[in-house]
Design an enzyme around this catalytic site. Sequence first.
Site, PDB file in Angstrom:
ATOM      1  N   THR A   1       0.773  -1.146   0.095  1.00 42.35           N
ATOM      2  CA  THR A   1      -0.079  -0.068  -0.080  1.00 42.35           C
ATOM      3  C   THR A   1       0.700   1.249  -0.045  1.00 42.35           C
ATOM      4  O   THR A   1       2.010   1.163   0.697  1.00 42.35           O
ATOM      5  CB  THR A   1      -0.979  -0.127   1.311  1.00 42.35           C
ATOM      6  OG1 THR A   1      -1.800  -1.226   1.420  1.00 42.35           O
ATOM      7  CG2 THR A   1      -1.706   1.295   1.487  1.00 42.35           C
TER       8      THR A   1
ATOM      9  N   ARG B   1     -14.539  -6.917  -1.681  1.00 42.00           N
ATOM     10  CA  ARG B   1     -13.829  -6.907  -0.220  1.00 42.00           C
ATOM     11  C   ARG B   1     -13.405  -5.390  -0.279  1.00 42.00           C
ATOM     12  O   ARG B   1     -12.914  -4.735  -0.964  1.00 42.00           O
ATOM     13  CB  ARG B   1     -12.745  -7.655  -0.063  1.00 42.00           C
ATOM     14  CG  ARG B   1     -11.800  -7.357   1.313  1.00 42.00           C
ATOM     15  CD  ARG B   1     -10.577  -6.883   1.178  1.00 42.00           C
ATOM     16  NE  ARG B   1      -9.811  -6.696   2.342  1.00 42.00           N
ATOM     17  CZ  ARG B   1      -8.773  -6.062   2.522  1.00 42.00           C
ATOM     18  NH1 ARG B   1      -8.303  -5.209   1.388  1.00 42.00           N
ATOM     19  NH2 ARG B   1      -7.949  -6.002   3.414  1.00 42.00           N
ATOM     20  N   VAL B   2     -13.964  -4.536   0.811  1.00 42.34           N
ATOM     21  CA  VAL B   2     -13.440  -3.467   1.419  1.00 42.34           C
ATOM     22  C   VAL B   2     -12.441  -3.380   2.333  1.00 42.34           C
ATOM     23  O   VAL B   2     -12.805  -4.008   3.578  1.00 42.34           O
ATOM     24  CB  VAL B   2     -14.725  -2.409   1.609  1.00 42.34           C
ATOM     25  CG1 VAL B   2     -14.346  -1.134   1.970  1.00 42.34           C
ATOM     26  CG2 VAL B   2     -15.666  -2.542   0.627  1.00 42.34           C
ATOM     27  N   GLY B   3     -11.284  -2.767   2.098  1.00 38.70           N
ATOM     28  CA  GLY B   3     -10.191  -3.034   3.126  1.00 38.70           C
ATOM     29  C   GLY B   3     -10.276  -1.405   4.099  1.00 38.70           C
ATOM     30  O   GLY B   3     -11.024  -0.534   3.943  1.00 38.70           O
TER      31      GLY B   3
ATOM     32  N   THR C   1      -0.443   1.186   6.628  1.00 35.81           N
ATOM     33  CA  THR C   1      -0.189   0.233   5.529  1.00 35.81           C
ATOM     34  C   THR C   1      -0.104  -1.128   6.597  1.00 35.81           C
ATOM     35  O   THR C   1       0.229  -1.248   7.573  1.00 35.81           O
ATOM     36  CB  THR C   1       1.012   0.377   4.861  1.00 35.81           C
ATOM     37  OG1 THR C   1       1.435  -0.858   4.299  1.00 35.81           O
ATOM     38  CG2 THR C   1       2.320   1.000   5.536  1.00 35.81           C
TER      39      THR C   1
ATOM     40  N   GLY D   1      -5.248  -5.313   6.562  1.00 32.89           N
ATOM     41  CA  GLY D   1      -6.392  -4.037   6.606  1.00 32.89           C
ATOM     42  C   GLY D   1      -7.334  -4.540   7.787  1.00 32.89           C
ATOM     43  O   GLY D   1      -8.065  -3.664   8.323  1.00 32.89           O
TER      44      GLY D   1
HETATM   45  N1  GLY Z   1      -4.053  -2.292   4.164  1.00 32.72           N
HETATM   46  C1  GLY Z   1      -4.319  -2.822   2.746  1.00 32.72           C
HETATM   47  C2  GLY Z   1      -5.259  -3.615   2.643  1.00 32.72           C
HETATM   48  O1  GLY Z   1      -5.474  -4.667   3.745  1.00 32.72           O
HETATM   49  O2  GLY Z   1      -6.050  -3.561   1.875  1.00 32.72           O
END
Ligand code: GLY
Length: 314
Positions: free
Chosen positions: A166, A194-196, A217, A220
């Site tokens: 990220t 999927r929403v992160g 980062t 998630g």
């Molecule tokens: N931190 C990035 C994700 O898990 O989507």
Amino acid sequence: MKPVIVVHGGAGRIFKDREDGCRSGVTRAALKGYGILKHGGSALDAVEEAVVVMEEDPHFNAGRGSVLNEKGEVEMDAIIMDGKNLASGAVSAVKCIANPIKLARLVMEKTDHMLLTDQGASAFARGMGVPEVPGEKLITERSLERWKKNLEADSNPQQFQKDLGTVGAVAIDSAGNVACATSTGGLTNKRVGRVGDTACIGSGGYADNNVGAASTTGHGESIMKVVLARLILYHMEKGKSPGDAADSALDCMKTRVGGLGGVIVISNSGDWAARCSTQEMSWATVKDDQLHYGIHAGEWHTQPAEEAIGSRRC
Ligand code: GLY
């Protein structure tokens, strides 16, 4: 106020063959953002443009270079936040967009909403005249290879989940405004839709002129459980320095939910920190016209920004 920018190119395992590319990517991003700040530009413009540099760099898991979902597609999340008025905009599960961070900013500035997702985000992008790019243009050989490997019966997806990437930026401008921006392709072989954390305010990032700004980062779902970026600002409100606040919040994430990650933080007085609980995190900052950057624990390079601009394509 002296302008400062800090960027990260993701926490996780950064293998030897990617190290130079990551160092070069984060330093180019930091120098780009600092150039904007030095010319009187806003923190918001600086973090957006710094993230664009990394979205366009295939070394990172954002924009081109994003990891693939279970169907072999790129689905990206991004957030941007303005510390002046707590305005923010985010997108999640967007496809065929070269720069999700720009779309997030449009959500912030052109809608009454804070987060648009999937088809709604695509329709909004079309309405705003944001060009679509063919999905394949965002896919690199490396992400395709990882996706295929994860489909093999004896694969170990955990191995690749450690290799995150990220990208994010935080900055303070000469008017004393802070901002953050974060962008990602998410987790390898994630479920469609999927929403992160990156798209979620307080998790992927948070910015408040009264305190400072943070971009995160790492894993998630863990980041969302502790609302990592806002947790860092909470510790700063209680008097901790950016470094101590980052350490406390990362420690909480590790002990409470077993999650690893990394953060960049800036205070409203221009103090900053880059910290991770993973093995590595690529980061860079420019303050007082000096570029600093590193990847490994204890690694710290310094170079005058002017000299660095001359030796890199910024
Ligand atoms: N931190 C990035 C994700 O898990 O989507």
